[in-house]
Design an enzyme around this catalytic site. Sequence first.
Site, PDB file in Angstrom:
ATOM      1  N   TYR A  83       0.833  -1.204   0.000  1.00 12.63           N
ATOM      2  CA  TYR A  83       0.000   0.000   0.000  1.00 12.63           C
ATOM      3  C   TYR A  83       0.872   1.261   0.000  1.00 12.63           C
ATOM      4  O   TYR A  83       1.781   1.385  -0.803  1.00 12.63           O
ATOM      5  CB  TYR A  83      -1.003  -0.041   1.157  1.00 12.63           C
ATOM      6  CG  TYR A  83      -2.129  -1.027   0.919  1.00 12.63           C
ATOM      7  CD1 TYR A  83      -3.183  -0.714   0.072  1.00 12.63           C
ATOM      8  CD2 TYR A  83      -2.118  -2.287   1.518  1.00 12.63           C
ATOM      9  CE1 TYR A  83      -4.215  -1.627  -0.159  1.00 12.63           C
ATOM     10  CE2 TYR A  83      -3.136  -3.210   1.287  1.00 12.63           C
ATOM     11  CZ  TYR A  83      -4.182  -2.869   0.449  1.00 12.63           C
ATOM     12  OH  TYR A  83      -5.186  -3.776   0.212  1.00 12.63           O
ATOM     13  N   SER A  84       0.623   2.207   0.904  1.00 11.65           N
ATOM     14  CA  SER A  84       1.291   3.511   0.799  1.00 11.65           C
ATOM     15  C   SER A  84       2.766   3.505   1.169  1.00 11.65           C
ATOM     16  O   SER A  84       3.446   4.513   0.967  1.00 11.65           O
ATOM     17  CB  SER A  84       0.559   4.546   1.660  1.00 11.65           C
ATOM     18  OG  SER A  84      -0.637   4.941   1.036  1.00 11.65           O
ATOM     19  N   THR A  85       3.277   2.403   1.667  1.00 11.89           N
ATOM     20  CA  THR A  85       4.725   2.303   1.815  1.00 11.89           C
ATOM     21  C   THR A  85       5.396   2.500   0.457  1.00 11.89           C
ATOM     22  O   THR A  85       6.554   2.907   0.370  1.00 11.89           O
ATOM     23  CB  THR A  85       5.100   0.951   2.451  1.00 11.89           C
ATOM     24  OG1 THR A  85       4.481   0.881   3.752  1.00 11.89           O
ATOM     25  CG2 THR A  85       6.595   0.796   2.637  1.00 11.89           C
TER      26      THR A  85
END
Length: 396
Positions: free
Chosen positions: A71-73
């Site tokens: 995801y936003s990593t």
Amino acid sequence: MTVRVHGICAPGFEGVREEFERNFAERGELGAAVAATVDGEFVVDLWGGDAKKPDNTGTRAWQRDSLVNVYSTTKGMTALCAHLLVDRGELDLDAPVARYWPEFAQEGKADIPVRWLLSHRSGVVAPREPMAPDDLYDWEKVCAALAATPPWWKPGTAQGYHAVSFGYLVGEVVRRITGVSLGTFLRGEVTERLGADVFVGTPVSEHGRCADMARPVAASGTQSGFKTPPEPPVRSLDDHPLAAVTLSLQYLPVADVNGAAYRSAEIPAANGHASARGLATVYAALGAGDLVGAATLEQLRTRQGEPDEPDLVLAAGTAWGERWEWGLGYMLNLYGQSGPNPRAFGHGGMGGSYAFADPENRVAYAYVMNRMGSGTSGDDLRSVHLVGALYRGLKG
């Protein structure tokens, strides 16, 4: 449950293994990996658990080279691509985005600098017209919609998390300068050179290594069933619905994020697939100054907003809380999620994944998992306990 943990911990860092094992026994872990380096050498490289399909049919062991959606990593990798170009003198953070992407000048956006894309201050969190989840796979369509939309607030006056648009905005600037997609640039300039398993747009040849995402554990903390996924957060500023492209990605059915179309697509804010070892390798090189020079490294982790500034999107009825301090594409260490050094920087993802660099202590860290937790951005207790044990080992 008892899970066999594989891999290594250097002497003094055994506490990380103990906490990793507790994640499985006490904190609902399904499958996961954690990796950390000191001075570029791995002191922790652990993995274990199950990478099985979400329908609970059969099991598939997590491997050393398993990939998983983070995801936003992913945003930390996307920001790195921009900073590589800054370091080479090909991208000026204070130049208008429209210098590189002329169509972006529509609807009063001609003077928005690149800097505000990276620091979530451009106001371009979504198109005004809703887009279907499948539209996320159409790069040209999303970028055209973002270029044609007016900002949601006066650019530069406030921060508001560009949950999904971040990847298209920064990625299109990179594409206009380099002539290749963000994922292609990342592979060619960073991950292939480092031998790091990190992909934005995962090749079909690598899909067999991907672990399947699973919903959170039951409210009792057992693994006998799944919670009902939460309702999407409020999608409005001033009661105007944000387009689905902003927040609906996080609520795609599990089957969709485990599908070939999603894995192969380039959604550079949210669908990177990586191993913990791969992310730690990239952050180690970044923190050591092997990818960008000292001035660029200092700039990317310098706060861009005001202290205690609320986030217009994260405070708009979402479950994530309202305060984050942003550098240029990176979360700053406001809550100690990256250890005791306030100068550490990184990025987390919905469900619990997290990765960071701590240049002063010469540390890099990454944690990835497939059981979605309630935390994000480094506040997931599974990662918090691992980071704490890592720094206790460093002191010892």
